[in-house]
Design an enzyme around this catalytic site. Structure first.
Site, PDB file in Angstrom:
ATOM      1  N   ALA A  62       0.844  -1.194   0.000  1.00 48.34           N
ATOM      2  CA  ALA A  62       0.000   0.000   0.000  1.00 48.34           C
ATOM      3  C   ALA A  62       0.880   1.246   0.000  1.00 48.34           C
ATOM      4  CB  ALA A  62      -0.918  -0.007   1.214  1.00 48.34           C
ATOM      5  N   MET A  63       0.342   2.336  -0.545  1.00 44.16           N
ATOM      6  CA  MET A  63       1.157   3.539  -0.720  1.00 44.16           C
ATOM      7  C   MET A  63       1.588   4.164   0.607  1.00 44.16           C
ATOM      8  SD  MET A  63      -1.708   6.105  -2.229  1.00 44.16           S
ATOM      9  CE  MET A  63      -3.349   6.240  -1.529  1.00 44.16           C
ATOM     10  N   ARG A  64       0.928   3.791   1.698  1.00 43.47           N
ATOM     11  CA  ARG A  64       1.365   4.331   2.992  1.00 43.47           C
ATOM     12  C   ARG A  64       2.647   3.657   3.479  1.00 43.47           C
ATOM     13  NH1 ARG A  64      -3.150   1.210   3.856  1.00 43.47           N
ATOM     14  NH2 ARG A  64      -2.925  -0.601   5.218  1.00 43.47           N
ATOM     15  N   TYR A  65       3.001   2.516   2.849  1.00 45.60           N
ATOM     16  CA  TYR A  65       4.208   1.798   3.258  1.00 45.60           C
ATOM     17  C   TYR A  65       5.411   2.083   2.349  1.00 45.60           C
ATOM     18  CZ  TYR A  65       0.905  -0.945   6.028  1.00 45.60           C
ATOM     19  OH  TYR A  65      -0.061  -1.339   6.912  1.00 45.60           O
ATOM     20  N   THR A  66       5.166   2.410   1.092  1.00 42.59           N
ATOM     21  CA  THR A  66       6.276   2.591   0.156  1.00 42.59           C
ATOM     22  C   THR A  66       6.725   4.051   0.112  1.00 42.59           C
ATOM     23  OG1 THR A  66       4.769   2.929  -1.711  1.00 42.59           O
ATOM     24  CG2 THR A  66       5.490   0.681  -1.271  1.00 42.59           C
TER      25      THR A  66
END
Length: 814
Positions: free
Chosen positions: A118-122
């Site tokens: 998810a974009m909150r992790y990358t």
């Protein structure tokens, strides 16, 4: 209350057409198709621009992908965050982009089609390569337009220094249009651009000396130079991409197939799963294990093979049945001048050159204006230094800044910009200004202005700048070609033996048309062969699954049965009837002969012939090549001889080439010997020739092929069980059309029930079959010379009300 003139009466057709037309135009221009100049779709362009605006570049630390997505969605691209993040991730995937535009930290998916985190992790930032797309953006090189809510400006196109459309390719689908442009090698494309810049009239052949074809990020082998040329000429063409493989030797004579590069956008995990499915289902013979050994050192899929496997045959099968090889269809559609066009290679290169010429022109104009503005100020400062004391007195005597500017312009003839620069100077700089430095700067500015004006006035000079930039890009970013190009597309011919597991089998075909395949173990374990009381075996043998049966019936029909297609059953089972899978069989039809061949037929076997004989003495040779299976062989019978009414096909014998003579035996005891050379070769629709005349109510019951150079004996067996041995060498050759009755049975009502050619000087185990489904075993002693050419003698005991209808050699399998 609504005014009447505000209400319009429109047809649904007009409204839908107008609305869909606007929607189509939007998704063609603003969603799915790339621009021919920078090779980007709007969402990609907005992502790169927003990240540059935010300072999220390669020389700064990574930032959360969610921040980049939020900026893009809030400021420029009012669509779903998932679609923006998907585009962001794709631009970072080095197995999809030849030169990634985004540098991502974290899980950005995989070649196995694993989803990214998810974009909150990358985290993400612009790659160094993408900086070349954004260079010169702040120098008024491209048009800027208001964003969706008119709060800020965004570029209509990026001033890309690299031909990104060809380098990274593009794919997309819009209303009525689609695009599929493959990636290319940066160095090759730049070489093509430099050549075209120097030779605007260059043709496709000249350009293809530099741009040789697609260069996919996953490497692999590209086949079909004709398709590449067609695509570069018309915008559409087809090539094939084949995985890079090698066959490697293992211990104990085994081999393995190593796959190190895959076709573009092939899902590796799905491919491995498909190959393993082929292994489990035995679709091809020889695969023992499939494993994915991919590591940080590179992609590697290993297929281990059994000792008896044909590695190249297995590989050809996998090329045909899996995505190890697949077609790629060029569809080089891009937006040019706000319209979708199907572009050729030269059109794409020319469009990029024109675009870069425009960008350099606008950048040079910007730099020229900037230099002229600075030159004006520097000239003013130099003039000021020469009259510094007067300037200071004038400023000190002025009432305010505006008054000081006016006084300087009035007294010393400064321009407005010069006066503004003087009054904004800090006091300490008035005393420390170095006139030499200003004069040096003035000279440099004069040189720059002259150079800029030369670029703007001389096309050759502008092209020199463009060429220099291209060669600089090539030096910085080019890397070796990954995809190998082969001129011809390899034709894949699957060897049928590769897809069949070689297994031993016992095959039986009965007169009534029942056939079965059983294992040798099942055959030995059961004494019951499952036959009905009024049936008997016409064919029984031990063979393997790489053979096929040609089954001939009394009606002149031929049925093809590859042994691997016969369902395996227990020996005590009845088996399957021919009519269960084959249409066209008649109610009174039965099997008369079975010939076994290799599967598939070898070229030598195709050249062989079969001798067909009917009960009314019609006979012919027919080439195997003329009766090959058609694509409908599984469903219906094939006619190989036209059998007349009240007659039957009685024999189908394979000719090996060593035979010289044939012996025809009639029911009434007539024996005819003919030279094989007398029998003509004919087609499938003919009845054959009739070399002899039969007596009234007589019919041919059997035919034997003999070789005068071999010691053989002909055994005749009557319906009542009497038999006689005849030396074939003593039979005269029958002249074509002339009756020669060599031997007649003079027993009241007794006729010939069967005949068999035996080896002389041996004992032969035989089986006689009766019309009451009895099988009678007996031995014919052909070694007893005294019995040869003697009278008929009782041999086989036949029950009352029963007659012998056939005799064959013992077919027991050892």
């Amino acid at each position: 209350m609504v005014e009447k003139n505000r209400i319009q009466e429109l047809s649904l057709e007009d409204v839908m057409g107008e609305r869909f037309g606007r929607y189509s135009k939007y998704i063609i221009q603003e969603r799915a198709l790339p621009d021919i100049r920078d090779g980007l779709k709007p969402v990609q362009r907005r992502i790169l621009f927003a990240m540059k605006e935010d300072g999220n570049t390669f020389d700064h630390p990574y930032r959360k992908s969610a921040k980049a997505v939020g900026n893009v969605m809030g400021n420029y691209h009012p669509h779903g965050d998932s679609s923006i993040y998907e585009a962001l991730v794709r631009m970072s995937q080095n197995w999809k982009m030849r030169e990634p535009l985004i540098d991502m930290n974290g899980n950005n998916g995989s070649i196995d089609n694993d989803p990214p985190a998810a974009m909150r992790y990358t985290e993400a930032r612009l790659s160094p390569f993408s900086q070349e797309l954004l260079a010169d953006l702040d120098q008024k090189t491209v048009d800027m337009v208001l964003n969706f809510d008119d709060t800020r400006y965004e570029p209509t196109v990026l001033p890309s220094r690299i031909p990104n459309l060809l380098i990274n390719g593009a794919s997309g689908i819009s209303a009525g249009y689609a695009t599929e442009i493959p990636p290319h090698n940066l160095g090759e494309v730049i070489d093509g651009l430099v050549f075209l810049l120097a030779h605007p009239q260059a043709d496709l052949d000249q350009l293809m000396k530099f741009v040789k074809g697609p260069d996919f990020p996953t490497g692999a082998i590209v086949q079909g130079i004709k398709g590449i040329r067609e695509a570069y000429q018309t915008g559409r063409g087809r090539i094939y991409i084949r995985a890079k493989t090698e066959i490697e030797d293992l211990k104990a004579g085994k081999k393995q197939i190593k796959i190190t590069e895959l076709p573009y956008e092939v899902n590796k995990a799905a491919l491995v799963s498909r190959i393993d499915e082929i292994r489990v289902n035995h679709e091809v013979n020889g695969i023992t294990e499939v494993r994915d050994d991919t590591s940080r050192e590179g992609l590697l899929v290993v297929i281990e093979l059994s000792k008896d496997a044909d590695p190249q045959g297995v590989l050809d099968f996998l090329f045909k049945k899996t995505s190890l090889q697949q077609a790629y269809n060029f569809n080089m559609t891009a937006i040019e001048n706000q319209r979708p066009v199907s572009a050729s290679l030269k059109q794409m290169l020319s469009a990029f050159i024109r675009f870069r010429q425009e960008v350099i022109t606008r950048r040079t104009n910007f730099e020229l204006e900037k230099a002229l503005s600075r030159q004006e100020i520097v000239d003013g400062l130099i003039k000021m230094i020469s009259i510094l004391d007067q300037v200071i007195i004038t400023i000190r005597s002025s009432k305010n800044r505006r008054n000081a500017k006016d006084n300087l312009i009035k007294k010393f003839d400064f321009t407005d910009h010069q006066a503004e620069a003087i009054v904004t100077l800090q006091l300490y700089r008035l005393t420390n200004t170095d006139v030499a430095a200003l004069q040096k700067e003035a000279k440099e500015l004069a040189d720059k202005i002259a150079y800029y004006r030369l670029i703007l006035s001389d096309q050759k000079e502008l092209n020199k700048v463009l060429k220099k930039e291209l060669l600089t890009i090539k030096k910085l970013y080019t890397n070796p070609r990954r995809s190998k190009i082969e001129d011809e597309i390899s034709q894949i011919k699957i060897d049928k033996t590769v897809v069949i597991a070689k297994e031993e089998a016992i095959i039986q075909v009965t007169k009534k048309g029942y056939l079965k395949r059983a294992s040798y173990r099942s055959y030995k374990a059961s004494e019951d062969n499952g036959l009905s009381k009024d049936d008997y075996p016409v064919f029984l043998t031990k063979t393997n699954t790489l053979k096929q049966l040609f089954i001939f019936t009394n009606k002149g029909h031929l049925i093809y049965k590859p042994i691997h297609q016969i369902a395996e059953s227990r020996w005590k089972d009845l088996g399957e009837h021919l009519s269960q899978t084959t249409s066209g069989l008649l109610e009174d039809e039965y099997v008369v002969s079975v010939i076994i061949y290799d599967y598939p037929l070898s070229n030598e076997q195709k050249k062989e012939s079969i001798l067909l004989t009917s009960s009314d003495s019609f006979i012919k040779q027919i080439s195997v090549e003329n009766i090959l299976p058609t694509k409908y062989y599984k469903k219906r019978v094939n006619t190989v001889i036209s059998v007349k009414e009240n007659a039957d096909l009685v024999s189908a014998v394979k000719l090996s080439g060593s035979e010289k003579e044939i012996i025809m035996v009639s029911q009434r005891g007539s024996i005819y010997k003919l030279a094989l050379s007398e029998i003509p070769a004919m087609g499938a629709k003919s009845s054959g020739s009739k070399p002899i005349r039969l007596l009234s109510k007589d019919r041919i019951i059997d035919i034997e092929i003999t070789d005068p150079n071999k010691s053989q004996v002909l055994m005749l067996l009557t319906e009542r069980g009497h038999y006689k041995l005849i030396d074939p060498l003593e039979l005269p050759i029958s002249t074509r059309g002339l009756l020669k009755r060599t031997e007649t049975v003079f027993m009241s009502g007794d006729i010939i029930g069967g005949a068999q050619l035996l080896a002389q000087h041996t004992k032969n185990e035989l089986k006689a079959f009766t019309n009451t489904s009895k099988t009678i075993s007996f031995v014919s002693d052909a070694s007893n010379i005294s019995e040869i050419n003697g009278p008929f003698k009782p041999k086989v005991k036949v029950e009352k009300n029963s007659i012998i209808v056939g005799v064959r050699k013992n077919q027991e399998v050892n």
